[in-house]
Every structure is written in C-alpha cells, then in structure tokens.
Design a protein around this motif. Sequence first.
Motif, PDB file in Angstrom:
ATOM      1  N   LEU A  25       0.819  -1.209   0.000  1.00 11.38           N
ATOM      2  CA  LEU A  25       0.000   0.000   0.000  1.00 11.38           C
ATOM      3  C   LEU A  25       0.855   1.263   0.000  1.00 11.38           C
ATOM      4  CD1 LEU A  25      -2.795  -0.998   2.571  1.00 11.38           C
ATOM      5  CD2 LEU A  25      -3.032  -0.724   0.088  1.00 11.38           C
ATOM      6  N   ALA A  26       2.027   1.210   0.642  1.00 12.47           N
ATOM      7  CA  ALA A  26       2.894   2.392   0.709  1.00 12.47           C
ATOM      8  C   ALA A  26       3.718   2.578  -0.551  1.00 12.47           C
ATOM      9  CB  ALA A  26       3.815   2.279   1.933  1.00 12.47           C
ATOM     10  N   LEU A  42      12.479  -0.201   0.730  1.00 11.94           N
ATOM     11  CA  LEU A  42      11.941  -1.479   1.180  1.00 11.94           C
ATOM     12  C   LEU A  42      12.904  -2.212   2.106  1.00 11.94           C
ATOM     13  CD1 LEU A  42      10.178  -2.820  -2.038  1.00 11.94           C
ATOM     14  CD2 LEU A  42       9.109  -2.082   0.087  1.00 11.94           C
ATOM     15  N   GLU A  43      14.193  -2.098   1.837  1.00 10.36           N
ATOM     16  CA  GLU A  43      15.173  -2.743   2.723  1.00 10.36           C
ATOM     17  C   GLU A  43      15.084  -2.153   4.135  1.00 10.36           C
ATOM     18  OE1 GLU A  43      18.738  -1.999   0.606  1.00 10.36           O
ATOM     19  OE2 GLU A  43      18.637  -3.860  -0.576  1.00 10.36           O
ATOM     20  N   SER A  44      14.946  -0.848   4.215  1.00 15.94           N
ATOM     21  CA  SER A  44      14.827  -0.214   5.531  1.00 15.94           C
ATOM     22  C   SER A  44      13.528  -0.624   6.209  1.00 15.94           C
ATOM     23  CB  SER A  44      14.881   1.310   5.389  1.00 15.94           C
ATOM     24  OG  SER A  44      16.139   1.723   4.887  1.00 15.94           O
ATOM     25  N   GLY A  45      12.425  -0.658   5.431  1.00 19.18           N
ATOM     26  CA  GLY A  45      11.157  -1.061   6.013  1.00 19.18           C
ATOM     27  C   GLY A  45      11.195  -2.486   6.531  1.00 19.18           C
ATOM     28  N   GLU A  54       5.551  -3.053  15.581  1.00 18.78           N
ATOM     29  CA  GLU A  54       4.881  -1.759  15.644  1.00 18.78           C
ATOM     30  C   GLU A  54       5.673  -0.674  14.928  1.00 18.78           C
ATOM     31  OE1 GLU A  54       1.808  -1.273  16.720  1.00 18.78           O
ATOM     32  OE2 GLU A  54       1.733  -3.433  17.072  1.00 18.78           O
ATOM     33  N   VAL A  55       6.993  -0.760  15.011  1.00 25.37           N
ATOM     34  CA  VAL A  55       7.838   0.215  14.312  1.00 25.37           C
ATOM     35  C   VAL A  55       7.672   0.071  12.799  1.00 25.37           C
ATOM     36  CG1 VAL A  55      10.222   0.928  13.868  1.00 25.37           C
ATOM     37  CG2 VAL A  55       9.499   0.347  16.192  1.00 25.37           C
ATOM     38  N   GLY A  56       7.662  -1.181  12.317  1.00 24.97           N
ATOM     39  CA  GLY A  56       7.483  -1.395  10.880  1.00 24.97           C
ATOM     40  C   GLY A  56       6.145  -0.882  10.394  1.00 24.97           C
ATOM     41  N   LYS A  57       5.084  -1.134  11.145  1.00 27.34           N
ATOM     42  CA  LYS A  57       3.772  -0.630  10.756  1.00 27.34           C
ATOM     43  C   LYS A  57       3.759   0.894  10.721  1.00 27.34           C
ATOM     44  CE  LYS A  57       0.267  -2.486  12.875  1.00 27.34           C
ATOM     45  NZ  LYS A  57      -0.541  -3.056  13.981  1.00 27.34           N
ATOM     46  N   ALA A  58       4.363   1.532  11.736  1.00 22.59           N
ATOM     47  CA  ALA A  58       4.403   2.997  11.763  1.00 22.59           C
ATOM     48  C   ALA A  58       5.190   3.535  10.574  1.00 22.59           C
ATOM     49  CB  ALA A  58       5.024   3.468  13.075  1.00 22.59           C
ATOM     50  N   THR A  63       4.726   6.727   5.450  1.00 17.53           N
ATOM     51  CA  THR A  63       5.553   6.935   4.251  1.00 17.53           C
ATOM     52  C   THR A  63       5.027   8.033   3.344  1.00 17.53           C
ATOM     53  OG1 THR A  63       6.399   4.674   4.266  1.00 17.53           O
ATOM     54  CG2 THR A  63       6.378   5.830   2.145  1.00 17.53           C
ATOM     55  N   ALA A  64       3.771   7.976   2.978  1.00 16.57           N
ATOM     56  CA  ALA A  64       3.239   8.931   2.004  1.00 16.57           C
ATOM     57  C   ALA A  64       3.394  10.368   2.500  1.00 16.57           C
ATOM     58  CB  ALA A  64       1.779   8.620   1.717  1.00 16.57           C
ATOM     59  N   ASP A  65       3.047  10.607   3.762  1.00 17.47           N
ATOM     60  CA  ASP A  65       3.146  11.958   4.308  1.00 17.47           C
ATOM     61  C   ASP A  65       4.605  12.405   4.394  1.00 17.47           C
ATOM     62  OD1 ASP A  65       2.170  14.330   5.308  1.00 17.47           O
ATOM     63  OD2 ASP A  65       2.074  13.625   7.375  1.00 17.47           O
ATOM     64  N   LEU A  66       5.497  11.497   4.807  1.00 14.49           N
ATOM     65  CA  LEU A  66       6.917  11.841   4.916  1.00 14.49           C
ATOM     66  C   LEU A  66       7.509  12.181   3.551  1.00 14.49           C
ATOM     67  CD1 LEU A  66       7.991   9.133   7.515  1.00 14.49           C
ATOM     68  CD2 LEU A  66       8.093  11.604   7.858  1.00 14.49           C
TER      69      LEU A  66
END
Length: 832
Positions: A25-26, A42-45, A54-58, A63-66
């Motif tokens: 989705l991102a 994607l590697e960072s995600g 929880e960190v991965g979901k956040a 992503t889109a806003d950042l």
Amino acid sequence: MSAATEDILDHLAAISFVAGRDARLALPAVTPFGEAVTLRYLESGRDLFFYDREVGKAFFHATADLLKTFGGLDPWLDQARQFLRQRGTFRAAVGFFAQASAVRRGWGAEGEALWFALGAAWIDRHVDSAASYFQVPAAILFGDAGVEGLRALLTPADSLAKGRLGLETYLDGAIKVRGICGLAGVAAWARRGGDVLAAGRVRGEAWFRLESDESRSFLLEILPGFRMGTHKRLFGLLLQAWTGLHLPLEEGEWSLEEGGRSFVETDGRSLFVPAVMLDREEALLAFYHTGAHLVFDSYEQDAIHALFAEIGVQHPPLDPDQRITWRPLFAQFGDDMIRFQLIFDLCEDLRVDSALEREMPGYLARVLRISHQRSRPEGAAGCYYQAAMNMLEDAMAGRLPGGLAVLMTAQTDIVDAFRAALTLYATTDLPPISLAERARAYLPGHSPNAARPVYPRQKRDMDVPEMDGGGELGVAGHEEKPREAPQQAEGNDPDMDIPPEDIQGTGGRVGVGIPMPAKVMGSGRGVQGPEGGWPYREWDYRQQNYKEGWARVHERPLREHDEARAIALATEYDGTLRRLKRVLQAQKPTRMAPRRRQYEGDEPDLEAAVQFVVERRAGHSPKASIYQQRRPQQRDNSVLLLADLSTSIMAEIGDSGVRVVDRLRAAMLLFGAALVEVGDPFALYGFASKYHDEVLLYPIKRFADTFDARVRALLGGLSGRLATRMGAAIRHSSRLMLQSPAQRRLLLILSDGRPADYDDAGDSRYLQEDTRMAVKEAQDLGVHAFCISLDPRGGEYLPLVFGPGHYLVLPHLDNLPMRLPEIYLRLRGHSA
C-alpha cells in the motif's frame, strides 16, 4: 517493479500478512523516485519490521506523508535507521514517525534536524528517555520560542544526565517552568536542581517533577511579573471601596495546565489570587472584574437555579462541600463543550463589564487599552480574544446587535447571558478550541467564570455586611445575628450522636462558671483517634496519687462551619484589626541574624561547604545545605490557643443579647490574623468533655496548617457542647506543643468557668486540683500555661490553679476580641 523489489515484498508477506499488505500500500508513493530509491526504502522497512512489528507498521503508514513533506527519502530514512542501534527503542521510533512530517512543516529543515538530533542523542544513553522525548507533542517541545526554545529546553538535560536523571523525569517539569518563567528560568531551575540531585536522588527527582515544596518555592522566587503578595491587601481595599465586598483573599492554585497564565478566580466566597500577574494594571482589572461577577449576581442562588432550569435540571448538582458544579450546563454540547463555554463567558462578561462600567466610568476603556497593548494570541484563542474586544468596542459605540445589547441593561441576569450565548452559538463562526488553548482566549483581567465549583450566594443587598467604622462593639447600628439555641449536654452535641440519657448529680454548666446538676450515664459514639484515645494520668487529691491512664483524649474534626459569619466578623472588626496591626509593627524583628546550613542563601557557609565536599569524596550523599542566609532576628515563640467549647459558651450574659460564643468567634479570628501578621507559629484547638474517657480536642488549625478560609469558616461556626475536663486537655496540648521547633512555647487557655465534668461526683475541687497538676507538668516540659477567664469568680480559684501572674480575668466580655491578641503580644514580649 524489479525482481529484487518483489523478493523483498514476498519476504515481508511470508513473515507477516500485515507487513506485506502495508508495504504494497505504501509503495505507489515511493516508485516515482526510481528503482534504487524504492529498493533502499523497502530494505529499511523490512529491517524495521523485523526489529519491531509496531515500528514497521508505523514506518509504512507514515511513508506517504513523509515523502510529500520531505520531497524524498532524505534525511528521514537515515534518521529512521538510527532506531536500529539499540534494543527497546520501538516507542521512540513510533513517536518519530508520528511527528516527523509535522515538525518539518512547522519548523523547517533546521528545526526538524535539531529535533531529531536532540532525541537521537538519548538512544544510546537511555532508551526510555528517547521514548519520552519523541512522544511529547512537538509543539509543546518547541514552545513559543521555536528552535531556540527547544535547544534551551534540552541543553540542561545533558549535564543532568551525568547524575543519571532521565528525560521522563526532567521534561514535564522543564516544559512547565519554561511556560511561566521563560528560557532563563529553565536554566536557573535546572542549575539549582542539579545541586539538589547531587544531595539526594529522591529529593532531586521530586524537584524536577515539581512535587517538592522547595522546587515550587524556588519557582515563585524567579517568576517574572507583578508580585501580588505585598499588594493583595491594597487591592482588596480598592475592591471594597468600589463594590462593597469584603472577601478573604486566598492563595491561588499554582497551576500550569492553563499555559502559565495567571487568573484571579472566585468560588463565591473568597478570591483566589495568584502569586504573580503580568503587570499591575491587569491585576487591578482582575480584582474589579472578578468582584463584579459576585456583586452582579453571576453566582446568585436563585439565578443559578433558573439557569439550570433552562436546560431541564431542577436542582444544580452539588459537590461534597455543597458547591455547585457547572459541568451539566455544558455537557449537552459534547465535544464542542469548551467552545460553548467560551461563548457563554463572552456574553456573561459583557453583561458584568457593562454593569461595572455604570458604577466605575472608564472601566471599559481601561480594559480595551490594555487589550490592544497585548499581542493577539495565535490560533483559535486569538479569534475569541478579538471577538471579546469587538463586543466591548461595539458596546461603547452603541452598535451591539439586539441580542447582545439587552445585556447592557440593569435588569438582565446570568440567564439572559445564557440565552444570548445560545443564539450566538447557533450563528457565529468562532472556531472550535481546545482546553489547552482556552486560557489565552480571555482579555486581560478576565478569566473562566465556571472553572471552579461555587458556593451559591444570596442577593447582594442581603449579603454585604455594614462596617462599623471604628470596629468597636455596641455602637449604634450594630445588630446581632439571629440567636442560636444553646446546645445542651443532654445529647444535642453537633459532633456526636448521643441518645437521651439519665441525668443526676452535678457536673455540666449552662452559665458562666455556674455548675448545673447533671450526671450522664452512657457514652458517645463516633469518637475518632487511636483506639480508646490517648491515655493520660489524672491527679486524685483525695488519694494524693495519680490514676494512671484514667483520662482518655480523642481528637476529632469540627463539622460546623460558617464562612459567611466569618466574613461578617472580619468586616465588623476591621477597624480593630487595623489598629492592632499598627501595634504589631513594633513586634516585627529588626536585628539581622545568620541562618546556617541552608539550601540557598546570600553567601556560602564555609564550614558546611567543606563538610559537604569531604562527605562527597568519602562516597556519601550529603545534603547540599551549604549556604548562609541573613534574615531578621526572630523571637523563637510558638503558641497554642486552647478554647473551652463547653455548653456554657452558648449562654447569654445578662440581658445584653450578647453570648460568650459570639465574642469567642471574633476573638479567635482576630488572634489568628494577628499571629499571621507577626509571624509566630500557632495552633488553634477547642476542647470539651463527657466523662474521664471522652475528653474531646477539636483541631481548628494545626501548626502546619495555614490560616485560610477553611479555618476561618470553622471559627465562624463554633458552638458549645458538653463539659470542661481541663487537665487532660492541657496535658494533650502540651504534648502537641513539643512538636513545635520553637524554644519558647506558650499554651494560652481561654475559658469561661471552673473545670467540671459529669463524673466529678459533685466535688468542685477534684478537677481543679488535677488542672493545677497538669499546669505544673506542662511547666516541667517547658510549656508556659496562661489562662484568660471570663468567669467573674475566676479570682477565687485561678491563683491556686495557674499561680499568681499566670491568669487574667476579663470583667467585660465585649473586650475579649481586642484584648486576646494584645494579651498574647504582651506575654510574647516578656518571654523573649
């Protein structure tokens, strides 16, 4: 999409359906930046998701806003990877992703870089501190000073970290301090806090959480603005001159939840005055405006009942102190409650300000002048601030619309203001506003009208007592309050539920020093204190020996209180108190004396400083009491006033219409005011008894209590009950006085008759002899007992009980209020 990208997506989906779904989705927001950027993303995600779910979901959700805010992956992606350095940083990382875009938009690239760098420095140092930092809303961290405000806020924390103080302890207090003392105040507070932390960890953490008295006292010292302490009395007199109100002035609650702004508030009986306000003009306008709400019936009982009837509530809800709570009035507006409350305040303030303008021409112009001088607040608060100014300007120009113009007439009340607010609420475009913003929405001198529960008031023409000018008793125009029935000992004790009992023999009294045949069989219920009470021995002169543990003393609170009577007495004796205060000036200390080993002071205490360094180097945690203060030489005196509250104080003296209790209330109120002025530690207690095992002491003001509205209300409600077993009361009071640090301790006993109780078997000498021994025991403990008696026959037995020169019989009851403080000052002078 490349094979490498698909491999990562498949890997994520294999590990977690949620991870694969969120990553896909991102991805559309990332792919326009190219394959290399997408693969790096994607590697960072993947790494962040594997590190913590929880960190991965956040990460994926933000992503889109950042990307939109930063215009790409830099620098936020590299910043995000910093959270992989340490275990347990998931809360910090989630806070970062939630706020990074808003920080970049609000404070630019420089502000975001600084915000991240200051928080990231704590990742290796203390992960819980990093989490606390990133979870604090960025707007609160930056404050009004922006980037410099953030830097100044966090700079002291670096040095405090060496003392192992984390941000979770430091930040909340530091933000509050910055809100009221500015950036310089934070530095001074943190610097002093570092010394306190070095002296003891628990004490230091209490300092930084603003939970210790020393921390709050220090902030009051550095608080910028107009200090109210020395001006409250003057402002109170000015308020009285304009409005006729004579109100107790209490210390306002030092609360930072309202963004640091200081308000004068009222609960319908007292004015609550903050330690500091922005300037003198605002302070004066605040007194006038708050007083006007009282004078012009914002809190009048019938008007409030009618107001709640408007919303279908027959009886306004009361809290445990019988104060009206306002919440049901606004709860119907749900999430828009604060918005309507502000609109209601706009209308009610317009009504009250217009009424005050009729009494004080030029008042509205003063409010507008100072309002224009101040900067309009930012955001929603500024809209309400401007609306209030527009209303006052339109009022002065006579161009208010009809729905608001009616509020300028003399016949309107708070119900009309509420109706006007409902109409305005339905038509205005004033924006929603949060509780945090509300404080900034009010004009100078104005405050939330329904912030406190209030005691409902009577109509003002019935409520304001007339002053007698000179403060003397018995002058023309003085009118006694409606007489109260004496509360006899046969069960009508306001503090005890005692059933009717068989009465025989001798004991209690109904007159001044006149025994009444009575012997009560039975005991009271509901006595408080240690089980069985505090045991004290009692002297039996017939056996020439003590009865060990015979008398039992119980401390219990008074239930009656009458603040209205206390206010009326303060007004009635205002002239007496003013004359007394002139005498008190001569009692003020003038010689300067050093006070060593203080937490703060004018100069270092060399001996204490050397000892502090030695103990520190030896591995101990000494207290940082290394300063010396120069303070006026104080006479080291403390006093406990012990008042006889037996039934006889309800008696009337002759045909004068004056009762003992009327003058006793006034005397103790003046005594308390005098002791506050002179600065000696003091306590106020009453006592009564019913048998040897039920001697009751009533704490009115303990040594540690302040002489506030609660204490004055208790004095205003004093009444008589039961009998007078004085010896046990003296012994317990002497024990209480040993808790006072003063070297000279005075026990001042106020009585209207000889000691007597229901079980003295008719022997008037028995309790008299026990009281004599109790006085001697007090003297052996270093407590000087002195009796002031209203009994015309006191000269027959007081020399035997207290000794020559240690008692005084007042022949005229009317002199008691004025004489009681003067007697103490004379005794104080002799003891110095």
